[in-house]
Design a protein around this motif. Structure first.
Motif, mmCIF file in Angstrom:
data_model
loop_
_atom_site.group_PDB
_atom_site.id
_atom_site.type_symbol
_atom_site.label_atom_id
_atom_site.label_comp_id
_atom_site.label_asym_id
_atom_site.label_seq_id
_atom_site.Cartn_x
_atom_site.Cartn_y
_atom_site.Cartn_z
ATOM 1 N N VAL A 127 -3.006 3.937 -2.689
ATOM 2 C CA VAL A 127 -3.091 2.899 -3.702
ATOM 3 C C VAL A 127 -2.649 1.581 -3.090
ATOM 4 O O VAL A 127 -1.642 1.532 -2.384
ATOM 5 C CB VAL A 127 -2.202 3.220 -4.918
ATOM 6 N N GLY A 128 -3.412 0.533 -3.357
ATOM 7 C CA GLY A 128 -3.042 -0.781 -2.871
ATOM 8 C C GLY A 128 -2.915 -1.775 -4.006
ATOM 9 O O GLY A 128 -3.604 -1.667 -5.025
ATOM 10 N N LEU A 129 -2.012 -2.726 -3.849
ATOM 11 C CA LEU A 129 -1.847 -3.772 -4.843
ATOM 12 C C LEU A 129 -2.707 -4.985 -4.524
ATOM 13 O O LEU A 129 -2.596 -6.018 -5.171
ATOM 14 C CB LEU A 129 -0.379 -4.187 -4.939
ATOM 15 N N GLY A 130 -3.562 -4.861 -3.490
ATOM 16 C CA GLY A 130 -4.462 -5.962 -3.147
ATOM 17 C C GLY A 130 -3.700 -7.225 -2.822
ATOM 18 O O GLY A 130 -2.694 -7.198 -2.117
ATOM 19 N N ARG B 99 0.866 -1.181 0.000
ATOM 20 C CA ARG B 99 0.000 0.000 0.000
ATOM 21 C C ARG B 99 0.904 1.232 0.000
ATOM 22 O O ARG B 99 1.898 1.286 0.716
ATOM 23 C CB ARG B 99 -0.927 0.033 1.220
ATOM 24 N N VAL B 100 0.516 2.221 -0.816
ATOM 25 C CA VAL B 100 1.313 3.427 -0.978
ATOM 26 C C VAL B 100 0.416 4.644 -0.834
ATOM 27 O O VAL B 100 -0.699 4.664 -1.374
ATOM 28 C CB VAL B 100 2.001 3.439 -2.362
ATOM 29 N N ARG B 101 0.907 5.653 -0.130
ATOM 30 C CA ARG B 101 0.190 6.930 -0.044
ATOM 31 C C ARG B 101 0.999 7.970 -0.810
ATOM 32 O O ARG B 101 2.135 8.296 -0.445
ATOM 33 C CB ARG B 101 0.000 7.374 1.409
ATOM 34 N N GLY C 98 -1.689 2.057 -9.915
ATOM 35 C CA GLY C 98 -1.023 1.039 -9.114
ATOM 36 C C GLY C 98 0.374 0.728 -9.591
ATOM 37 O O GLY C 98 1.296 0.533 -8.787
ATOM 38 N N THR C 99 0.574 0.684 -10.911
ATOM 39 C CA THR C 99 1.905 0.390 -11.422
ATOM 40 C C THR C 99 2.858 1.557 -11.187
ATOM 41 O O THR C 99 4.061 1.355 -10.997
ATOM 42 C CB THR C 99 1.856 0.039 -12.919
ATOM 43 N N SER C 100 2.338 2.783 -11.179
ATOM 44 C CA SER C 100 3.164 3.937 -10.813
ATOM 45 C C SER C 100 3.651 3.807 -9.380
ATOM 46 O O SER C 100 4.814 4.070 -9.071
ATOM 47 C CB SER C 100 2.375 5.234 -10.969
ATOM 48 N N ALA C 101 2.745 3.400 -8.495
ATOM 49 C CA ALA C 101 3.110 3.211 -7.097
ATOM 50 C C ALA C 101 4.147 2.105 -6.949
ATOM 51 O O ALA C 101 5.123 2.240 -6.201
ATOM 52 C CB ALA C 101 1.863 2.874 -6.274
#
Length: 224
Positions: free
Chosen positions: A41-44, A32-34, A65-68
């Motif tokens: 954003v989370g990758l689940g 998970r990224v803020r 998500g891919t940016s994160a």
């Protein structure tokens, strides 16, 4: 993707651990990224495991998500969850150390207002003319080394191949390749290194040329 990566903040730990010895492997799970603007954003439940030399394609439906993910792997942003380099959390490593191991080739790679050769030599300032020329040839960048380029006038394909030439010159062992222009770019990137290929185009294993050079295909959907 690269624009968001460059906009992220490089968060260095107060005390860093030494870079583990190679060969290197990557593992990402429960990430998970803020972003600095507050978006999370989370990758689940997507888990990525890349042992040394493994070539994985991530087929994504969205770019957030891919940016994160790219920002985390390049140590440009902090994160929650697991993102390890040979068992050491990336958050515990210095960003410069991580970027000596992990390289990013994106279509919005930053270009200096300088010659092509000077742009490539950023990756290894003491590289010889022959080494720079060889990296450009392998990357498929047809512009002569003495051509002057600028950030606002260089097309995406040339930007990406410039980034690939830099990665080849620096000999990074892990390469993140975003939306490559041609199959030959994937083939070159996959030579003797670990590869994470990110594509946002419709891709069919066994039928899409870009996927001929990978060992595994993982699908990913953006999640909050």
């Amino acid at each position: 993707m690269g624009a968001n990566v460059r906009a992220a903040h490089d968060v260095e730990p107060r005390e860093t651990l030494p870079l583990p010895p190679g060969p290197y492997d990557l593992r990402v799970a429960d990430l998970r990224v803020r972003w600095p603007d507050g978006e999370t954003v989370g990758l689940g439940d997507t888990e990525l495991v890349l042992p040394a030399g493994r070539r994985v394609a991530l087929v994504a439906t969205g770019r957030v998500g891919t940016s994160a993910l790219a920002a985390v792997l390049l140590r440009f942003i902090d994160y929650e969850g697991t993102a390890t380099l040979s068992g050491v959390e990336l958050r515990d490593l210095a960003g410069d150390d991580v970027r000596r191991v992990v390289g990013l080739c994106a279509r919005d790679t930053h270009v200096l207002s300088a010659t092509v050769a000077e742009n490539v030599r950023v990756a290894r300032p003491n590289a010889s003319e022959d080494e720079v020329t060889a990296a450009l040839r392998r990357a498929g960048l047809t512009l002569p080394p003495d051509t002057v380029v600028t950030d606002d006038a260089t097309p995406g394909a040339d930007r990406q191949r410039l980034a690939l030439a830099r990665a080849l010159l620096a000999d990074v062992p892990i390469l993140v390749l975003e939306d490559p222009v041609a199959e030959r770019d994937v083939r070159t990137a996959a030579e003797d290194r670990t590869l994470l290929l990110i594509t946002h185009s419709t891709a069919v294993p066994g039928a899409t040329p870009l996927l001929r050079h990978v060992d595994e295909v993982v699908t990913f959907e953006d999640r909050p």
